[in-house]
Each structure stands twice: as C-alpha cells, then as structure tokens.
Design a protein around this motif. Structure first.
Motif, PDB file in Angstrom:
ATOM      1  N   ASN A  28      -2.036  -0.982  -4.103  1.00  0.00           N
ATOM      2  CA  ASN A  28      -1.854  -2.143  -3.432  1.00  0.00           C
ATOM      3  C   ASN A  28      -1.440  -2.404  -2.060  1.00  0.00           C
ATOM      4  OD1 ASN A  28      -0.570  -1.934  -5.878  1.00  0.00           O
ATOM      5  ND2 ASN A  28       0.787  -0.434  -5.105  1.00  0.00           N
ATOM      6  N   LEU A  29      -1.609  -3.877  -1.460  1.00  0.00           N
ATOM      7  CA  LEU A  29      -1.635  -3.719  -0.014  1.00  0.00           C
ATOM      8  C   LEU A  29      -2.539  -3.254   0.254  1.00  0.00           C
ATOM      9  CD1 LEU A  29       2.745  -3.677   0.425  1.00  0.00           C
ATOM     10  CD2 LEU A  29       1.334  -5.701  -0.457  1.00  0.00           C
ATOM     11  N   GLN A  30      -3.693  -4.043   0.211  1.00  0.00           N
ATOM     12  CA  GLN A  30      -5.065  -3.024   0.597  1.00  0.00           C
ATOM     13  C   GLN A  30      -5.642  -3.645   2.105  1.00  0.00           C
ATOM     14  OE1 GLN A  30      -8.526  -2.527  -1.743  1.00  0.00           O
ATOM     15  NE2 GLN A  30      -7.607  -3.458  -3.818  1.00  0.00           N
ATOM     16  N   ASN A 132      -1.832   5.363  -2.367  1.00  0.00           N
ATOM     17  CA  ASN A 132      -0.822   4.506  -1.777  1.00  0.00           C
ATOM     18  C   ASN A 132       0.122   4.957  -0.692  1.00  0.00           C
ATOM     19  OD1 ASN A 132      -1.484   1.431  -3.281  1.00  0.00           O
ATOM     20  ND2 ASN A 132      -1.150   2.338  -4.934  1.00  0.00           N
ATOM     21  N   TYR A 180       2.895   2.313  -0.417  1.00  0.00           N
ATOM     22  CA  TYR A 180       2.458   0.640  -0.546  1.00  0.00           C
ATOM     23  C   TYR A 180       2.387   0.173  -1.967  1.00  0.00           C
ATOM     24  CZ  TYR A 180      -0.348   1.751   3.803  1.00  0.00           C
ATOM     25  OH  TYR A 180       0.153   1.684   5.636  1.00  0.00           O
ATOM     26  N   GLU A 182       3.776  -2.601  -3.701  1.00  0.00           N
ATOM     27  CA  GLU A 182       3.583  -3.734  -4.995  1.00  0.00           C
ATOM     28  C   GLU A 182       2.928  -5.099  -4.190  1.00  0.00           C
ATOM     29  OE1 GLU A 182       2.852  -6.339  -8.910  1.00  0.00           O
ATOM     30  OE2 GLU A 182       4.108  -4.564  -8.605  1.00  0.00           O
ATOM     31  N   TYR A 183       4.781  -5.609  -3.210  1.00  0.00           N
ATOM     32  CA  TYR A 183       5.066  -6.125  -2.648  1.00  0.00           C
ATOM     33  C   TYR A 183       5.030  -6.095  -1.041  1.00  0.00           C
ATOM     34  CZ  TYR A 183       5.288  -8.334  -7.758  1.00  0.00           C
ATOM     35  OH  TYR A 183       5.424  -8.494  -8.831  1.00  0.00           O
ATOM     36  N   LYS A 185       5.643  -2.743   1.931  1.00  0.00           N
ATOM     37  CA  LYS A 185       5.045  -0.642   2.402  1.00  0.00           C
ATOM     38  C   LYS A 185       6.681  -0.709   2.956  1.00  0.00           C
ATOM     39  CE  LYS A 185       3.408  -0.442   6.510  1.00  0.00           C
ATOM     40  NZ  LYS A 185       2.284  -0.255   7.466  1.00  0.00           N
TER      41      LYS A 185
END
Length: 229
Positions: A28-30, A132, A180, A182-183, A185
């Motif tokens: 997520n959120l790379q 994550n 981390y 999905e939308y 942190k």
C-alpha cells in the motif's frame, strides 16, 4: 500505566493485522515516503506526573495522576530514506492532584490543571520498510506554554493558589510503528516527555508548608499518540 501499555499493544496488533504482516503482501502507498514534505495530525492521551527534589527529609508530596488528552498537527521534512525532521505543534491537557502532608489537615490538597501548547522539534529515525509496516524511534526537544500556570498571580498557597512557571522546556524519547493501510498511513507511538527546568513558583514564605521543602519540581509524562498521514 499498565492499562495504557496494554491498550497500546492491542492497538498495534490490530493495526498489524490490517497492514498484512505476511511474507509477500500487496504493498500500500508505495510512494508515501518519497515526498519531500508530508502532513498529518495526531490524537492521543497522556499521563503526567511530577518529579520532586527536596531540601530536607520530611514527608514527601503525593501525586495522583489522571488521564489527559493530546491533539495536534504534523509537518515532516524528509532527509533520506531513514531520517525525517518533524514539527508537531499540539495542545495537551492534564490534571494532577497533589497532597502536601506537611500542610494543615484541612488544606493539604491542590488540584493542578494544566493546558500546554507544545512545540516539539523531533528527529524520526526509521528502519527499512517491511511490507506494509516500518518501526521507528523518535527523539528531540520541545518548548511549551502552560496556560494554567498562574505564574503571575500574587496569591500563593496560603490563599489556595498553587503556582507554576509558564514556560517549559523538555526532551522527548519514543518509539512506534508506521502501518501503511490502503488509503492512509497510521502510526501508533508511545513517548516519554521529561521537563528540564524547575517549574515551581515557591510561596512568599520560605518556610511554607507547601513549597518550603521543595528544591525543584519537574513534569514527566507518557504520551500514547495515534498519527494519521
């Protein structure tokens, strides 16, 4: 304090399950940590205490602590993959009940309500990201204004008024984990705060049964914060 730590650990475990603690999770959120500037906010609670230094071997001041709350904003400057500088202005509320055994029996209690506007400047040192999640430690210094200090008051404990210095300087140490999701942190953390300057404004009477035996008084506290970025 045990209840605070238990709650913190339970929340970390819940967040860990959401952040996928497995070998090859979907990341997520790379690009979250690649930006030069990051913004966020935090909510949390605290437990403040006092550390006293005494002049003579007399009955000590007893402190009853209560849970308070924290709220604030975050500005983060990325230095490299592992280091970030953070500015975390916030508002903290706490309540402490002091008992002075040397004072008259009917006038031993003082309720100390403190509202701090704090300005911490901190260095966040992170490990390499694992899937994550990413652990970190954080340290730095802060200055704060105690809005409930009563420093300028002419009345002291003889009139029932406990006074403290308005300006506070402290250092802070803590650790936490970035999760981390999905939308966003999510970062639960726990932090100790230790005041450097003597906060006590002594009574006019040097032999005061409230402050006469106190050489210095410094706040120490523990925060549990939940950060959203």
């Amino acid at each position: 304090m045990k209840h605070i730590l238990t709650f913190f650990l339970a929340l970390v475990c819940l967040s860990a399950s959401q952040a996928q603690f497995k070998k090859d999770p979907i990341l997520n959120l790379q690009n979250e940590d690649k930006r030069l500037l990051n913004w966020g906010y935090y909510l949390g609670f605290n437990s403040f205490d006092f550390k006293f230094e005494y002049r003579n071997d007399l009955p000590i001041v007893e402190v009853e602590t209560n849970l308070g709350f924290n709220v604030g904003l975050i500005g983060e400057l990325r230095l490299n993959e592992f280091l970030d500088v953070r500015f975390e202005p916030g508002l903290f509320y706490s309540k402490r009940l002091l008992t002075f055994p040397s004072a008259p029996m009917d006038d031993q209690l003082r309720e100390v309500n403190s509202t701090y506007i704090s300005f911490p400047l901190l260095l966040k040192m992170s490990a390499r990201r694992f899937g994550n999640w990413k652990p970190f430690v954080i340290a730095g210094g802060s200055t704060a204004i105690n809005l409930g200090a009563n420093e300028a008051s002419l009345d002291d404990n003889s009139s029932g008024n406990f006074r403290m210095k308005q300006q506070v300087y402290a250092y802070e140490l803590g650790f936490g984990i970035d999760f981390y999701l999905e939308y966003f942190k999510f970062s639960p953390s726990i932090r100790g705060v230790f005041t450097l300057n003597n906060e006590l404004v002594p009574d006019v009477d040097p032999a005061s049964p409230w402050t006469g035996n106190i050489e210095a008084m410094r706040t120490r506290g523990i925060f549990v914060n939940f950060t959203f970025e």
